[in-house]
Design an enzyme around this catalytic site. Structure first.
Site, PDB file in Angstrom:
ATOM      1  N   GLU A  12     -57.279 -12.792 -54.974  1.00 30.12           N
ATOM      2  CA  GLU A  12     -58.486 -11.964 -54.987  1.00 30.12           C
ATOM      3  C   GLU A  12     -59.715 -12.860 -54.801  1.00 30.12           C
ATOM      4  O   GLU A  12     -59.897 -13.844 -55.511  1.00 30.12           O
ATOM      5  CB  GLU A  12     -58.564 -11.183 -56.314  1.00 30.12           C
TER       6      GLU A  12
ATOM      7  N   GLY B 115     -77.718   9.498 -45.517  1.00 32.25           N
ATOM      8  CA  GLY B 115     -76.336   9.994 -45.585  1.00 32.25           C
ATOM      9  C   GLY B 115     -76.136  10.906 -46.784  1.00 32.25           C
ATOM     10  O   GLY B 115     -76.339  10.474 -47.922  1.00 32.25           O
TER      11      GLY B 115
ATOM     12  N   HIS C 142     -59.429  29.594 -75.111  1.00 39.73           N
ATOM     13  CA  HIS C 142     -60.710  30.283 -74.974  1.00 39.73           C
ATOM     14  C   HIS C 142     -61.685  29.760 -76.004  1.00 39.73           C
ATOM     15  O   HIS C 142     -61.289  29.523 -77.139  1.00 39.73           O
ATOM     16  CB  HIS C 142     -60.498  31.795 -75.188  1.00 39.73           C
TER      17      HIS C 142
ATOM     18  N   CYS D 114     -63.637  -0.301 -56.765  1.00 44.00           N
ATOM     19  CA  CYS D 114     -63.687   0.810 -57.722  1.00 44.00           C
ATOM     20  C   CYS D 114     -64.297   0.384 -59.056  1.00 44.00           C
ATOM     21  O   CYS D 114     -65.237   0.999 -59.551  1.00 44.00           O
ATOM     22  CB  CYS D 114     -62.279   1.346 -57.933  1.00 44.00           C
TER      23      CYS D 114
ATOM     24  N   VAL E 273     -82.073   8.958 -38.949  1.00 44.89           N
ATOM     25  CA  VAL E 273     -82.913   7.768 -39.130  1.00 44.89           C
ATOM     26  C   VAL E 273     -82.740   6.930 -37.870  1.00 44.89           C
ATOM     27  O   VAL E 273     -81.647   6.468 -37.571  1.00 44.89           O
ATOM     28  CB  VAL E 273     -82.487   6.976 -40.389  1.00 44.89           C
TER      29      VAL E 273
HETATM   30  P1  FAD Z   1     -60.833  -2.253 -53.115  1.00 40.58           P
HETATM   31  O1  FAD Z   1     -61.041  -1.595 -54.395  1.00 40.58           O
HETATM   32  O2  FAD Z   1     -61.835  -2.201 -52.070  1.00 40.58           O
HETATM   33  O3  FAD Z   1     -60.326  -3.711 -53.393  1.00 40.58           O
HETATM   34  C1  FAD Z   1     -60.088  -4.618 -52.378  1.00 40.58           C
HETATM   35  C2  FAD Z   1     -60.196  -6.019 -52.945  1.00 40.58           C
HETATM   36  O4  FAD Z   1     -59.702  -6.921 -51.980  1.00 40.58           O
HETATM   37  C3  FAD Z   1     -61.624  -6.460 -53.238  1.00 40.58           C
HETATM   38  O5  FAD Z   1     -61.727  -6.851 -54.576  1.00 40.58           O
HETATM   39  C4  FAD Z   1     -61.878  -7.620 -52.293  1.00 40.58           C
HETATM   40  O6  FAD Z   1     -62.647  -8.651 -52.883  1.00 40.58           O
HETATM   41  C5  FAD Z   1     -60.463  -8.108 -52.031  1.00 40.58           C
HETATM   42  N1  FAD Z   1     -60.301  -8.778 -50.729  1.00 40.58           N
HETATM   43  C6  FAD Z   1     -60.613  -8.312 -49.505  1.00 40.58           C
HETATM   44  N2  FAD Z   1     -60.241  -9.206 -48.557  1.00 40.58           N
HETATM   45  C7  FAD Z   1     -59.693 -10.260 -49.215  1.00 40.58           C
HETATM   46  C8  FAD Z   1     -59.124 -11.490 -48.791  1.00 40.58           C
HETATM   47  N3  FAD Z   1     -59.015 -11.804 -47.501  1.00 40.58           N
HETATM   48  N4  FAD Z   1     -58.679 -12.348 -49.740  1.00 40.58           N
HETATM   49  C9  FAD Z   1     -58.756 -12.027 -51.051  1.00 40.58           C
HETATM   50  N5  FAD Z   1     -59.271 -10.873 -51.506  1.00 40.58           N
HETATM   51  C10 FAD Z   1     -59.731  -9.999 -50.597  1.00 40.58           C
HETATM   52  N6  FAD Z   1     -62.932   6.477 -55.528  1.00 40.58           N
HETATM   53  C11 FAD Z   1     -62.459   7.398 -56.376  1.00 40.58           C
HETATM   54  O7  FAD Z   1     -61.263   7.702 -56.353  1.00 40.58           O
HETATM   55  N7  FAD Z   1     -63.285   8.001 -57.299  1.00 40.58           N
HETATM   56  C12 FAD Z   1     -64.599   7.713 -57.366  1.00 40.58           C
HETATM   57  O8  FAD Z   1     -65.312   8.269 -58.196  1.00 40.58           O
HETATM   58  C13 FAD Z   1     -65.129   6.747 -56.480  1.00 40.58           C
HETATM   59  N8  FAD Z   1     -66.421   6.412 -56.542  1.00 40.58           N
HETATM   60  C14 FAD Z   1     -66.903   5.447 -55.713  1.00 40.58           C
HETATM   61  C15 FAD Z   1     -68.239   5.121 -55.795  1.00 40.58           C
HETATM   62  C16 FAD Z   1     -68.768   4.159 -54.966  1.00 40.58           C
HETATM   63  C17 FAD Z   1     -70.214   3.795 -55.070  1.00 40.58           C
HETATM   64  C18 FAD Z   1     -67.909   3.487 -54.039  1.00 40.58           C
HETATM   65  C19 FAD Z   1     -68.442   2.420 -53.145  1.00 40.58           C
HETATM   66  C20 FAD Z   1     -66.564   3.801 -53.954  1.00 40.58           C
HETATM   67  C21 FAD Z   1     -66.049   4.801 -54.783  1.00 40.58           C
HETATM   68  N9  FAD Z   1     -64.714   5.182 -54.718  1.00 40.58           N
HETATM   69  C22 FAD Z   1     -64.240   6.142 -55.555  1.00 40.58           C
HETATM   70  C23 FAD Z   1     -63.787   4.589 -53.732  1.00 40.58           C
HETATM   71  C24 FAD Z   1     -62.906   3.528 -54.389  1.00 40.58           C
HETATM   72  O9  FAD Z   1     -63.720   2.529 -54.924  1.00 40.58           O
HETATM   73  C25 FAD Z   1     -61.940   2.951 -53.370  1.00 40.58           C
HETATM   74  O10 FAD Z   1     -61.214   3.993 -52.772  1.00 40.58           O
HETATM   75  C26 FAD Z   1     -60.957   1.999 -54.038  1.00 40.58           C
HETATM   76  O11 FAD Z   1     -61.629   0.944 -54.668  1.00 40.58           O
HETATM   77  C27 FAD Z   1     -59.980   1.443 -53.007  1.00 40.58           C
HETATM   78  O12 FAD Z   1     -59.100   0.574 -53.638  1.00 40.58           O
HETATM   79  P2  FAD Z   1     -58.357  -0.575 -52.861  1.00 40.58           P
HETATM   80  O13 FAD Z   1     -57.474  -1.232 -53.859  1.00 40.58           O
HETATM   81  O14 FAD Z   1     -57.775  -0.072 -51.614  1.00 40.58           O
HETATM   82  O15 FAD Z   1     -59.498  -1.602 -52.385  1.00 40.58           O
END
Ligand code: FAD
Length: 474
Positions: free
Chosen positions: A32, A184, A447, A41, A241
């Site tokens: 990571e 957006g 309820h 997340c 925009v």
């Molecule tokens: P991520 O959580 O994106 O994790 C990927 C990780 O990989 C990161 O930590 C990154 O540093 C690491 N990484 C990337 N490339 C490399 C590399 N080459 N080497 C080492 N590490 C690397 N989802 C919900 O279900 N409910 C919500 O309420 C919600 N709210 C959100 C609010 C916001 C503001 C945002 C931006 C997103 C939200 N989401 C929500 C979406 C959710 O965060 C993502 O769907 C989720 O985090 C995806 O998980 P993931 O494990 O696929 O990737």
């Protein structure tokens, strides 16, 4: 270094996959790039935004108590304390993940992983020390790609101004700007807009489409749009925009649309126009993994990519970009690698917009049924009929079932109203279990609760809803 399973990315998909793989007896390493586990997340998404939305909710509820004869003084917001509290929530959870990894003997390497080939990752150091690039290699039997996504920031909006932020910057909560533009009208923009609006900013939203939350059921969006229009400064639909310019202490925004063709100025601009999968710049081209034209890694229903050693899960593996979908896919990948007969066979993936009111849906929507030519019956229960909604002073809600007219099986559910995100879980279980609408309508619900609306919408379908009078033709 060698590990049976390497998980690249420690977000909700990555750590769920890693922990289950370890529980299934495999030797696991997470690579990571961030020093903390949790991914988008936990560190920059779901959790910090919900911590701030909780603050926003308390502020608006306190204000609305005036209608009930209870007056609170206007809140005085200590932004440093709000930020610290939010950061503590994140730190608690991230620290917990570190401990869980340790307990399971999952090795966590803080580095950027770059594929050398289908069996090898280079570990590039991150942070201040960039001298060890390529110095250490990690080989694996299987890799689970869980690199997630990042905020979409097209070049014409990326002007290098500290006043123009993505959701990452908005969650940092540097200050409470007097005026803020949200570019957006999707869920991230509306959630963050709600936070800043309740903290005191005058928030304007500009959305290219002709409605907020493009893609969501219009009936569900209506009550939210009404409230957003009341509480935000302005919502400009069908507006674009065209450009941004930093003019020192403000940002000049060129707006084009039917109502405004002009330059407006804001203290801050939040660009929330979607997210891009992280699939470039770390050597995927050195593997057999196939990335499609939208940047998503292609997988089958067991999360296998075109490379037999590499699986992909979560945001990088396709829509919907949601944490619970990432975790579900992560567990499938772990089970398949461990030799178990797992596959993605979920009947639905729920989606929640944590605005006020919340919007949640699961399974087939009315629009999808129409587009796909699927015959459905729609049963709606307006919250104006719910005792609990009236008692709460929040009748701006609705629960609706999408039902197969032949079998009465529930195909989908949509809810708008306070707490819709919690209520949708019951609908998910019903869809997953293949319930008939009668199963739900005849389940005794406590309820007075908003959960009753889920059963009452079923009663509407059966024509037996106590509080909704529909005269039957004889
Ligand atoms: P991520 O959580 O994106 O994790 C990927 C990780 O990989 C990161 O930590 C990154 O540093 C690491 N990484 C990337 N490339 C490399 C590399 N080459 N080497 C080492 N590490 C690397 N989802 C919900 O279900 N409910 C919500 O309420 C919600 N709210 C959100 C609010 C916001 C503001 C945002 C931006 C997103 C939200 N989401 C929500 C979406 C959710 O965060 C993502 O769907 C989720 O985090 C995806 O998980 P993931 O494990 O696929 O990737």
């Amino acid at each position: 270094m060698h590990s049976q399973v390497v998980v690249l990315g420690g977000g909700p998909g990555g750590y769920a996959a890693a922990f289950l793989a370890a529980d299934l007896g495999l030797e696991v390493t997470i690579v990571e790039a961030d020093p903390r586990l949790g991914g988008t997340c936990l560190l920059r998404g779901c959790i910090p935004s919900k911590a701030l939305l909780h603050v926003a909710k308390v502020i608006s509820e306190a204000e609305e108590m005036a209608d009930w004869g209870v007056d609170f003084a206007k809140p005085s917001v200590n932004i440093d304390k709000v930020r610290d509290r939010k950061n503590n929530v994140v730190a608690t959870l991230s620290g917990g993940l570190g401990k869980l990894a340790e307990a399971r003997k999952v090795k966590v390497i803080n580095a950027r992983g770059v594929f050398v080939d289908s069996k090898t990752i280079n570990l590039e150091s991150v942070g201040d020390d960039s001298s060890t690039v390529g110095s250490e290699r990690l080989t694996f039997d299987h890799c689970i790609l869980a690199t997630g996504s990042e905020p979409a920031m097209p070049k014409f909006l990326d002007i290098g101004s500290p006043r123009v932020m993505s959701s990452n910057g908005a969650l940092d909560l540097a200050d409470i700007p007097e005026s803020m533009l949200v570019v957006g009208g999707g869920y991230i923009g509306l959630e963050m807009g709600t936070v800043y609006s309740e903290l005191g900013s005058k928030v304007t939203v500009i959305e290219l489409g002709d409605g907020l939350l493009p893609g969501a059921d219009r009936d569900l969006v209506k009550p939210l749009a009404k409230r957003v229009n009341e509480r935000f400064e302005k919502v400009l639909l069908s507006h674009k925009v065209a450009g941004l310019k930093d003019i020192g202490d403000k940002v000049e925004v060129t707006v084009e649309g039917p109502e405004i063709n002009d330059t407006l100025t804001f203290d801050r601009v939040l660009v929330s126009i979607g997210r891009w999968p992280v699939s470039k710049g770390f050597g995927l081209e050195n593997t057999k993994v196939v990335v499609n034209e939208r940047g998503f890694v292609e997988t089958d229903n067991q999360q296998r990519t075109a490379d037999p050693n590499i699986f992909a899960i979560g945001d990088v593996a396709g829509d919907p970009m949601l944490a619970h979908k990432a975790a579900y896919e992560g567990k499938i990948a772990a089970e398949v690698i461990a030799g178990e007969p797992a596959a993605f066979d979920a009947q639905a993936i729920p989606a929640v917009v944590f605005t006020d009111p919340e919007i949640a849906w699961a399974g087939l929507t009315a629009d999808e049924a129409k587009q796909q030519g699927i015959k459905v019956k729609i049963a709606q229960y307006p919250w104006q009929a719910s005792g609990r909604a009236i008692a709460n002073g929040r009748t701006d809600g609705m629960t609706k079932w999408i039902v197969d007219p032949e079998t009465d099986r529930v195909l989908g559910c949509g809810i708008v109203g306070t707490g819709a995100g919690e209520l949708i879980a019951e609908a998910m279980l019903a869809i997953e279990m293949g319930c008939n609408v009668r199963d739900i309508a005849e389940t005794i619900h406590p309820h007075p609760t908003l959960s009753e609306t889920v059963a009452f919408a079923g009663e509407v379908h059966l024509g037996t809803a106590t509080e909704v009078y529909r005269p039957k033709r004889r």
